[in-house]
Design a protein around this motif. Structure first.
Motif, short mmCIF file in Angstrom:
data_model
loop_
_atom_site.label_atom_id
_atom_site.label_comp_id
_atom_site.label_asym_id
_atom_site.label_seq_id
_atom_site.Cartn_x
_atom_site.Cartn_y
_atom_site.Cartn_z
N SER A 149 -6.26 -2.87 6.43
CA SER A 149 -7.00 -3.46 5.10
C SER A 149 -6.81 -5.68 5.92
O SER A 149 -5.88 -5.62 6.24
N ALA A 158 -8.58 -0.53 -3.39
CA ALA A 158 -8.91 0.93 -3.17
C ALA A 158 -9.30 0.58 -1.78
O ALA A 158 -9.88 -0.40 -1.16
N VAL A 159 -9.09 1.16 -0.58
CA VAL A 159 -8.83 0.93 1.16
C VAL A 159 -9.10 2.30 1.78
O VAL A 159 -9.07 3.90 0.75
N THR A 192 -4.42 3.58 7.78
CA THR A 192 -5.48 2.69 7.25
C THR A 192 -5.64 1.43 7.92
O THR A 192 -4.49 1.29 8.08
N THR A 194 -1.06 10.89 2.92
CA THR A 194 -1.68 9.68 2.69
C THR A 194 -1.19 8.51 2.25
O THR A 194 0.55 7.94 2.78
N VAL A 195 -1.42 7.04 3.19
CA VAL A 195 -1.31 5.57 2.77
C VAL A 195 -2.29 4.93 2.43
O VAL A 195 -3.40 5.37 2.52
N ALA A 196 -1.71 3.74 1.78
CA ALA A 196 -2.53 2.54 1.23
C ALA A 196 -1.83 1.97 1.47
O ALA A 196 -0.54 1.48 0.82
N VAL A 223 3.43 -0.79 0.55
CA VAL A 223 2.41 0.55 1.35
C VAL A 223 2.51 1.47 0.29
O VAL A 223 4.44 1.65 0.31
N ASP A 225 -7.05 -4.96 -0.22
CA ASP A 225 -7.76 -5.21 0.93
C ASP A 225 -8.82 -6.33 0.48
O ASP A 225 -9.21 -6.38 -1.22
N ALA A 260 -3.43 -3.45 -6.50
CA ALA A 260 -3.64 -2.54 -5.72
C ALA A 260 -4.96 -2.31 -5.44
O ALA A 260 -5.94 -1.56 -6.38
N THR A 269 -1.17 -1.31 -0.57
CA THR A 269 -1.29 -2.13 -2.00
C THR A 269 -0.77 -3.67 -2.01
O THR A 269 -1.00 -4.08 -2.62
N VAL A 299 -9.12 5.93 3.60
CA VAL A 299 -8.17 6.72 4.67
C VAL A 299 -8.72 7.17 5.77
O VAL A 299 -9.74 8.21 5.11
#
Length: 638
Positions: free
Chosen positions: A568, A37-38, A566, A496-498, A518, A504, A35, A500, A40
């Protein structure tokens, strides 16, 4: 409530993320290895933080030496391993390094880490207003390594007599300890400041005494502390707009008027001790032109006298008892002049939201302005009125004073009148505002704060907080201060959302089959798009069908506290190995497989492109033929 996120394909790791408690909004968080870092972006109902301005200082200490313009006043300061280290051998050393420039409105933030301490009471600080030479007096925002102590965080002044004046203390949610990075910040607007510990406001003060030339600084006392990513950002001047995550500005209506006789110095003192940020009082002139603090047009209700304030001299007003009507223990309390009230605030602390009550001539407003300036309180007075002319006169006579327009009923266009009158705040009746909450956002967008009056109910405070109101005028300031404190203890329910997977910035070849994954929290729904087309979480991406080059995934989640998005990006690369994979999995006829493989083996990419274009839809399926030809032409370019 749980957001269903599809499981990954076999062999891919998946796990469910837990829920945050307050809203009971659970989320399934699908994670894969690697994963990244992106960034947000979160959009919620509360107001956004103040718009960022000019970055004055941005230092990551990557040069290996002290930055230019940084003045190590005393103690040992050195740059090592990409961090700034400061050492103080004992508690008697307030070692400091100064930098930056004088700013009235700014945010100073840094990552701080206690490397070692002589005791848990030792501290490090962000210098708010410090002479470049390091001489006293100076103001600091302090953090102890034992941050959970009642005075783990402080606002304090070191006086010219080398004495400490601690104006505010608070405890943090956890101890900074040693060896732990903590992101801290202090946001300053004139004599007001907010202490922000690990992203959340811990306390505030309105008691700073600003200098004309103080800069920023870092301090260390009885410890070795390292600093990283120090940033100073100049902010817009309207510090009355509430940053996201911060509680209301508490404005004591006529002082603590539920606990003491209104508009008196004792009501002001009780409000101050209760933690009010501002005192709201009313001003009107006596017959001989002295501004007095009184709400009604007559003295009948709140004193033992009778008659209009404008028909009574200052001597007559000072002879009145303004306390016995409220309770026997307030017998003898007097009606204060505006000068007396301001002097009390100047010497004992506090700010004044001053309502010019009723119609005033330009000369009468000029007298009020003169008293404010004579008492050296121009930086701590905010003028409001129902009377538009009073605000116009104030603007003409004292453009440095912030202005607020009081309204019982909302204007058709609050933004337009705010611009016309050069308002800092639009101050409506709280119940009228709740009937039209949509006006808050455009006022904030125009740089105008919103202060609601006069609200004493916790239920209404909650509703006003949700629509983004900045300050509340209340008869119960101590209760609102307590309500604010409880608000700060609530868990953060912002979604929050990333993304993964793919990570990215990943560069992928055709043979890989990443699963779209996600991770989200505090969300009810998740929407994901690939290059603008809706797709599903858990889908195995078929890279044999995507064009070579960059692709963008966007994820958006919604929950009770708002929306978060977010993005990516990943890149599909063209390579000899990818072409080989495409050919072997293309479903082409045996003869075509042999021909294409031979071209690839010999690096004959232009010939391969020509061949496959001729055989598209014949010996080679048309859809995969287009991808093979495009990659081959990419590799054929010099």
């Amino acid at each position: 409530m749980t957001v269903p996120l599809a499981s990954s394909s076999p062999g891919r790791a998946s796990r469910l993320a837990a829920v945050r408690a307050r809203t009971a909004a659970a989320v399934a968080a699908l994670a894969v290895t690697g994963a990244a870092a992106v960034a947000v972006t979160v959009t919620t109902a509360p107001p956004a933080a103040a718009e960022q301005g000019t970055v004055v200082v941005s230092e990551s200490f990557s040069s290996g030496s002290l930055p230019a313009g940084w003045n190590a006043v005393d103690g040992t300061w050195k740059v090592q391993n990409g961090r700034l280290y400061g050492t103080s051998a004992n508690s008697g050393e307030n070692n400091k390094i100064t930098f930056g420039r004088h700013l009235n409105d700014f945010r100073l933030e840094a990552t701080m880490r206690f490397e070692s301490v002589s005791a848990a009471t030792r501290w490090a600080s962000l210098g708010i207003d410090v002479p470049a030479s390091g001489a006293t007096p100076w103001w600091i925002a302090t953090m102890r390594s034992g941050t959970t102590a009642a005075n783990g965080l402080e606002f304090a002044q070191r006086t010219t007599g080398n004495a400490w004046v601690v104006t505010n203390t608070a405890s943090a949610a956890y101890a900074a300890g040693t060896g732990r990075d903590v992101r801290v910040a202090v946001e300053v607007h004139g004599n007001q400041a907010r202490w922000i510990f690990d992203g959340r406001e811990a306390m505030r003060t309105s008691s700073l005494q600003r200098s004309a030339n103080g800069v920023q600084a870092l301090f260390v006392n009885g410890a070795t502390v390292s600093y990283d990513d120090v940033t100073v950002t100049e902010l817009p001047p309207n510090g009355y707009i509430r940053p996201a995550g911060s509680p209301f500005t508490v404005i004591a209506h006529r002082g603590a008027s539920a606990a003491a006789p209104e508009n008196t110095l004792v009501a002001q003192e009780i409000a101050r001790r209760g933690g009010a940020d501002w005192i709201e009082n009313d001003v009107q002139p006596s017959r001989d032109g002295i501004p007095f603090v009184l709400h009604d047009g007559t003295v009948d209700r709140t004193t033992d006298g009778t008659g209009s304030i404008r028909n009574l001299t200052a001597a007559q007003l000072k002879a009145l008892d303004a306390g016995s009507w409220f309770g026997p223990h307030y017998v003898g309390v007097r009606v204060p002049t505006l000068a007396e009230q301001l002097a009390d605030l100047r010497t004992r602390g506090g700010n004044l939201l001053l309502e010019i009550k009723g119609r005033h001539t330009r000369d009468e407003v000029a007298t009020i302005v003169k008293v404010i300036r004579d008492e050296q309180m121009a930086g701590r007075v905010f003028v409001q009125s129902f009377e538009v002319d009073a605000l116009r006169y104030t603007r003409e006579l004292a453009p440095e004073l912030p202005l607020g327009l009081l309204r019982s009923n909302l204007d058709a266009d609050p933004v337009a009148i705010s611009k016309e009158l050069h308002l800092t705040a639009y101050n409506p009746d709280g119940n009228a505002l709740l009937a039209r909450p949509e006006i808050v956002a455009p006022l904030h967008a125009a740089g105008v704060a919103v202060m609601a009056w006069t609200i004493d109910s916790a239920g209404l405070w909650q509703r006003l907080e949700r629509i983004g109101v900045d300050g509340v005028i209340t008869n119960r300031p101590a209760e609102l201060v307590g309500w604010n404190a409880a608000l700060l203890q609530r868990p953060d329910t912002s979604p929050t959302v990333a993304i993964t997977s793919p990570v990215d910035g990943a560069r992928l070849d055709r043979a890989q089959s990443p699963v779209l994954a996600v991770a989200a929290t505090n969300a009810d729904t998740v929407t994901v798009t690939l290059d603008g087309t809706t797709t599903t979480v858990g889908r195995e991406l078929d890279l044999t069908t995507l064009a070579a080059g960059r692709h963008t995934i966007t994820a958006e989640v919604t929950g009770p506290a708002g929306t978060a998005t977010t993005t990516s990006t990943f890149t599909v690369t063209a390579s000899q190995a990818s072409l080989g994979y495409l050919i072997l999995t293309s479903g082409a006829k045996p003869g075509a497989l042999t021909a294409m493989s031979t071209h690839v083996a010999h690096g004959q990419y232009a010939q391969l492109a020509t061949y496959v274009e001729r055989q598209a839809g014949k010996l080679v399926p048309a859809d995969v033929a287009r991808v093979i030809a495009a990659d081959a032409r990419t590799l054929a370019r010099p």
